[in-house]
Motif scaffolding. Sequence first.
Motif, PDB file in Angstrom:
ATOM      1  N   SER A   1      12.144 137.054  80.221  1.00 16.87           N
ATOM      2  CA  SER A   1      10.692 136.944  80.331  1.00 16.87           C
ATOM      3  C   SER A   1      10.361 135.766  81.225  1.00 16.87           C
ATOM      4  O   SER A   1      10.951 134.693  81.102  1.00 16.87           O
ATOM      5  CB  SER A   1      10.056 136.717  78.954  1.00 16.87           C
ATOM      6  OG  SER A   1      10.294 137.806  78.109  1.00 16.87           O
ATOM      7  N   LEU A   2       9.418 135.977  82.120  1.00 17.41           N
ATOM      8  CA  LEU A   2       8.959 134.917  83.003  1.00 17.41           C
ATOM      9  C   LEU A   2       7.495 134.643  82.725  1.00 17.41           C
ATOM     10  O   LEU A   2       6.677 135.566  82.693  1.00 17.41           O
ATOM     11  CB  LEU A   2       9.128 135.317  84.473  1.00 17.41           C
ATOM     12  CG  LEU A   2      10.556 135.570  84.943  1.00 17.41           C
ATOM     13  CD1 LEU A   2      10.553 136.012  86.399  1.00 17.41           C
ATOM     14  CD2 LEU A   2      11.412 134.331  84.762  1.00 17.41           C
TER      15      LEU A   2
ATOM     16  N   LEU B   1      19.033 133.553  88.103  1.00 11.17           N
ATOM     17  CA  LEU B   1      17.603 133.745  88.291  1.00 11.17           C
ATOM     18  C   LEU B   1      16.998 132.635  89.144  1.00 11.17           C
ATOM     19  O   LEU B   1      16.162 132.889  90.011  1.00 11.17           O
ATOM     20  CB  LEU B   1      16.908 133.810  86.940  1.00 11.17           C
ATOM     21  CG  LEU B   1      15.466 134.286  86.932  1.00 11.17           C
ATOM     22  CD1 LEU B   1      15.339 135.657  87.576  1.00 11.17           C
ATOM     23  CD2 LEU B   1      14.932 134.331  85.515  1.00 11.17           C
TER      24      LEU B   1
ATOM     25  N   THR C   1       5.867 138.256  82.088  1.00 13.67           N
ATOM     26  CA  THR C   1       6.349 139.528  82.614  1.00 13.67           C
ATOM     27  C   THR C   1       7.809 139.728  82.234  1.00 13.67           C
ATOM     28  O   THR C   1       8.569 138.771  82.101  1.00 13.67           O
ATOM     29  CB  THR C   1       6.229 139.588  84.146  1.00 13.67           C
ATOM     30  OG1 THR C   1       6.949 138.482  84.721  1.00 13.67           O
ATOM     31  CG2 THR C   1       4.785 139.503  84.591  1.00 13.67           C
ATOM     32  N   SER C   2       8.188 140.989  82.068  1.00 14.97           N
ATOM     33  CA  SER C   2       9.579 141.332  81.794  1.00 14.97           C
ATOM     34  C   SER C   2      10.331 141.436  83.110  1.00 14.97           C
ATOM     35  O   SER C   2       9.872 142.081  84.051  1.00 14.97           O
ATOM     36  CB  SER C   2       9.671 142.676  81.067  1.00 14.97           C
ATOM     37  OG  SER C   2       9.197 142.575  79.756  1.00 14.97           O
ATOM     38  N   TYR C   3      11.470 140.798  83.166  1.00 21.40           N
ATOM     39  CA  TYR C   3      12.308 140.825  84.359  1.00 21.40           C
ATOM     40  C   TYR C   3      13.631 141.461  83.940  1.00 21.40           C
ATOM     41  O   TYR C   3      14.301 140.967  83.036  1.00 21.40           O
ATOM     42  CB  TYR C   3      12.497 139.395  84.876  1.00 21.40           C
ATOM     43  CG  TYR C   3      13.290 139.270  86.142  1.00 21.40           C
ATOM     44  CD1 TYR C   3      12.698 139.521  87.372  1.00 21.40           C
ATOM     45  CD2 TYR C   3      14.620 138.889  86.111  1.00 21.40           C
ATOM     46  CE1 TYR C   3      13.418 139.390  88.546  1.00 21.40           C
ATOM     47  CE2 TYR C   3      15.347 138.753  87.280  1.00 21.40           C
ATOM     48  CZ  TYR C   3      14.749 139.009  88.491  1.00 21.40           C
ATOM     49  OH  TYR C   3      15.472 138.881  89.643  1.00 21.40           O
ATOM     50  N   THR C   4      13.982 142.544  84.572  1.00 17.77           N
ATOM     51  CA  THR C   4      15.200 143.313  84.266  1.00 17.77           C
ATOM     52  C   THR C   4      15.339 143.670  82.785  1.00 17.77           C
ATOM     53  O   THR C   4      16.373 143.391  82.167  1.00 17.77           O
ATOM     54  CB  THR C   4      16.480 142.589  84.744  1.00 17.77           C
ATOM     55  OG1 THR C   4      16.660 141.374  84.001  1.00 17.77           O
ATOM     56  CG2 THR C   4      16.434 142.286  86.221  1.00 17.77           C
TER      57      THR C   4
ATOM     58  N   GLN D   1      15.043 133.162  92.650  1.00 20.35           N
ATOM     59  CA  GLN D   1      13.703 132.652  92.911  1.00 20.35           C
ATOM     60  C   GLN D   1      13.686 131.725  94.121  1.00 20.35           C
ATOM     61  O   GLN D   1      12.745 131.738  94.912  1.00 20.35           O
ATOM     62  CB  GLN D   1      13.165 131.927  91.681  1.00 20.35           C
ATOM     63  CG  GLN D   1      12.824 132.872  90.539  1.00 20.35           C
ATOM     64  CD  GLN D   1      12.059 132.179  89.432  1.00 20.35           C
ATOM     65  OE1 GLN D   1      12.326 131.031  89.126  1.00 20.35           O
ATOM     66  NE2 GLN D   1      11.128 132.883  88.830  1.00 20.35           N
TER      67      GLN D   1
ATOM     68  N   SER E   1      10.138 145.863  77.338  1.00 16.99           N
ATOM     69  CA  SER E   1       8.876 145.724  78.073  1.00 16.99           C
ATOM     70  C   SER E   1       7.688 145.731  77.128  1.00 16.99           C
ATOM     71  O   SER E   1       6.741 144.950  77.281  1.00 16.99           O
ATOM     72  CB  SER E   1       8.733 146.863  79.091  1.00 16.99           C
ATOM     73  OG  SER E   1       9.778 146.829  80.022  1.00 16.99           O
TER      74      SER E   1
END
Length: 200
Positions: free
Chosen positions: A17-18, A131, A26-29, A135, A36
Amino acid sequence: MSSAVATVPGAEHAGVSLLRGDGVITSYTPSSSTVSEVDRLQSTYREGPCVTALWDQHTVVVDDLVAEADRWPRFAPEAAARGILSMLSFQLFTRDDSLGALNLYSSVRKRFDLDSQMLGGLFASQAALVLAGAQESVRLHRALATRDVIGQAKGILIERFGVDAETAFTMLVHSSQNTNLKLVDVARWLVQGRDRPVSS
């Protein structure tokens, strides 16, 4: 995130989660649609293990979400209703523009023991490096794109007005100040072929 599910004992689902600067989680991968959905709940209610890991603690272990209604009154019942009973969340990093957490989910109570926490922590450390690298790559690409568009705009001004590079840049800066637009937005506007004159 399938590797986290395969590596950490008890994990049925996993995701990163970011928390962006605008406050959206937001869900990441995510490894599944369940991830999600549960992340969406945490983002909507601004509560849950992920939010706590992001802001307050580096690691959050939840043995039974049904029993966590006092701590997370809106999130816990809804996550439990979706079949998530145990969670394990690790803070990944804190940056100027975002926070990140690795979240592991299980449909079984008390699923994450000390081995799970140890292996999850190791996996979280690795995920943080990957990650953060991704980024940084995105940031570098954005910086290069910004530099390129400003360079193109300077070239247009040099050709149009017969000025040198420094004067062309000064013209862009003045236009930015006069229009209250970012320098890169003025440059992008000019490169896109607008006919409005640029103030000098």
